[in-house]
Scaffold this motif. Structure first.
Motif, short mmCIF file in Angstrom:
data_model
loop_
_atom_site.label_atom_id
_atom_site.label_comp_id
_atom_site.label_asym_id
_atom_site.label_seq_id
_atom_site.Cartn_x
_atom_site.Cartn_y
_atom_site.Cartn_z
N GLN A 128 0.84 -1.19 0.00
CA GLN A 128 0.00 0.00 0.00
C GLN A 128 0.88 1.25 0.00
O GLN A 128 1.82 1.35 0.79
CB GLN A 128 -0.92 0.00 1.22
CG GLN A 128 -1.80 -1.23 1.31
CD GLN A 128 -2.69 -1.39 0.10
OE1 GLN A 128 -3.71 -0.74 -0.01
NE2 GLN A 128 -2.29 -2.25 -0.82
N ASP A 491 -4.23 3.81 -0.09
CA ASP A 491 -3.35 3.48 -1.21
C ASP A 491 -3.57 4.44 -2.38
O ASP A 491 -4.70 4.58 -2.86
CB ASP A 491 -3.62 2.04 -1.64
CG ASP A 491 -2.65 1.56 -2.71
OD1 ASP A 491 -1.57 2.16 -2.86
OD2 ASP A 491 -2.99 0.57 -3.39
N GLY A 493 -2.15 3.94 -5.24
CA GLY A 493 -2.08 3.12 -6.44
C GLY A 493 -0.82 3.35 -7.26
O GLY A 493 0.10 4.05 -6.85
#
Length: 572
Positions: A128, A491, A493
């Protein structure tokens, strides 16, 4: 609670001044001034808008930009804004690293902006991508007691941050039904029960935890190795499983992992979930979860697999005395055996692009040099001459400094320089403590970042419910602040993300993609003067080299408004 946008500028600055801008479009030059950077190991790639050559690729091993110190870059007590587009490595193959830093580590003075996942105890850093923005001027706060998840428990085995919340796993309790549970922190020493991993009364511990691919996982076992090895009369340990949290008090069983009695650790690497087992029944094997099955990845040496950690595109494992690199299928290569006379390794971390390990029984923290030699950075815990029982259980970077967690006196230490560590606190104690009696030892089991604080959990040596102390210091979670930190703990990403860090007066703010994510305030009657003469680094800092791409780094004198930040990030 959602952070509130500021309504006016505290210092009345209506138009912040752009001091420097590094587009990183084919070079590391400053586009508005003379603060040109020295690029090391960069290549160039498409930027946030998809056009070629408008971003720099950082390899996570040696790539960085160094900008020499200048009076313009010394932040002092002034308001400022840093902005950058970043794209983190995906899937994770090592620590994500620092976006930028201008920090004096000895004086603990300056700024840090980095990306890191949750790191629960023996398990590796999660995949994460949390963003942490910190400033410091040598400030150390007091420890805050977060309370005790389960009153009859003496050992919080792991703590993890997931979707902006803090979770804690416990070991034994007064009854089997109360044991092996995960709890979520609700503030003001309140903990919410997230359920027992399974109904089996012969599984008493949440042995390991990890956030992977957006989900929270927990591995079962019995922390008490006497019970785990079947040496406790009347107790027969069960085989272990890994579970995925479903919300509420529900957990989904991902199946039995090998033949072990403890899932010692878990790791996230290249998109896959890995689990390391104990010796004896578990054979010291590592397994990978693929397409619903646990695939045997072999045993490094047959001893406990204590840690899994990816660094620079390679998965590493530590056993009781050795460190291995995974070569695929069932192949492991030893890169260190009993260095400096240690015989157990209980923690690993990537710091500044190098592997660091925490060991037993001397309490050494060792660093693997690029030459292949191991450097002893210091001995932690009780001094030489007493019974040797110092175990470095966790290593964690927080706001520009490395911290270590220890047994037998439940201590937290901070690294200053090789040979120089500072004792920060002791979080648990027993009046009957003796160095030669493990029943009286106290642990800090793990360290983890949450809500701008460094959190630490305490525990007894064996984790047995009957080993609770009179003062009730075991089985608790604590947090403290060094400097001033605000974090985005969701998160971001592997796509392009716009990150903005602002200081305005006593307040720091962190914006993600134009939206205010986190706010922190300086302690009362405290002013942070961030002046230092260290270089400004892009793509490098205390944690490690950045892995991914960075574009359009900007530094402003003054605090950008919320509207200005939205426009800078492409918002309307």
């Amino acid at each position: 609670m959602t952070p509130r946008e500021p309504t006016t500028s505290a210092h009345g600055i209506s138009k912040p001044e752009l001091i420097a801008r590094w587009p990183l479009a084919g070079d590391a030059d400053d586009a508005v001034g003379s603060h040109h950077g020295l690029a090391d190991g960069l290549t160039y790639t498409a930027g946030p808008d998809g056009r070629a050559g408008l971003a720099a690729d950082f390899d996570g091993r040696r790539s960085r930009v160094c900008v020499e110190d200048h009076a313009d870059l010394r932040l002092g007590t002034d308001d400022f804004t840093f902005a950058a587009w970043i794209r983190c490595q995906a899937p994770m193959r090592g620590a994500f690293g620092d976006i930028l830093s201008k920090f004096d580590p000895l004086g603990r003075c300056g700024l840090n902006l980095h990306v890191a996942g949750s790191s629960p105890a023996y398990s590796s850093m999660s995949d994460q991508r949390h963003v942490h923005f910190g400033i410091d001027d040598g400030y150390v706060g007091t420890w805050e007691d977060f309370g005790k998840p389960e009153p009859s428990n003496s050992n919080v085995t792991a703590i993890a941050t997931w979707q902006g919340e803090l979770y804690a796993g416990i070991a034994d309790a007064s009854t089997p039904e109360k044991a092996c549970r995960v709890f979520r922190y609700g503030g003001q020493q309140r903990w919410h029960d997230c359920g027992r991993l399974c109904a089996d009364p012969n599984v008493l511990s949440v042995q390991s935890m990890l956030v992977h691919n957006g989900r929270l996982y927990a591995g079962s076992g019995n922390w008490d190795w006497v019970k785990a090895w079947g040496q406790m009369p009347g107790f027969s340990p069960s085989k272990v499983h890994v579970y995925e949290y479903q919300g509420g008090r529900e957990w989904r069983d991902l199946g039995q992992v090998g033949e072990g009695n403890r899932v010692m650790c878990m790791g996230s690497f290249a998109g896959d979930l890995y689990a390391g087992l104990d010796r004896e029944a578990g054979g010291g094997k590592v397994f990978r979860h693929t397409d619903g099955d646990w695939i045997d990845c072999g045993a490094p040496d047959g001893l406990n697999v204590e840690n899994l950690l990816p660094i620079g595109g390679v998965l590493n494992a530590s056993t009781h005395g050795s460190i291995y690199r995974y070569g695929g299928e069932t192949t492991w290569t030893c890169i260190g055996k009993d260095p400096h006379g240690i015989n157990q390794i209980h923690s690993m971390a990537e710091i500044g692009g190098q592997l660091w390990i925490g060991t037993w029984p001397q309490g050494y923290v060792l660093r693997l040099e690029r030459s292949g030699e191991w450097t002893n950075t210091g001995r932690l815990g009780i001094p030489e001459g007493l019974y040797e029982c110092n175990e470095v259980m966790d290593l964690r970077v927080y706001n520009g400094k490395l911290y270590a967690a220890l047994i037998p006196k439940s201590q937290v230490w901070r690294y200053e320089a090789d040979g120089h560590w500072t004792l920060i606190t002791s979080l648990a104690s027993r009046p009957d403590w003796r160095p030669d009696d493990p029943d009286t030892w106290c642990r800090v089991t793990c360290l983890n970042a949450y809500g701008g604080q460094l959190c630490a959990a305490t525990g007894s040596c064996f984790s047995r419910a009957e080993h609770q102390d009179v003062e009730d210091t075991l089985g608790r979670v604590h947090g403290f602040t060094a400097g001033q930190v605000c974090s985005h703990e969701h998160d971001i990403g592997g796509g392009w993300t716009h990150v903005v860090a602002v200081r305005e007066g006593v307040e720091t703010r962190l914006y993600i993609n134009g939206r205010l994510s986190s706010v922190s305030h300086a302690p009362a009657r405290t002013t942070f003067d961030l002046t230092n003469t260290d270089p400004l680094f892009i793509g490098y800092g205390t944690q490690t080299y950045f892995a991914g791409a960075i574009s359009d780094v900007r530094m402003y004198a003054g605090a950008l408004t919320a509207e200005g930040i939205r426009r800078l990030g492409g918002g309307s």
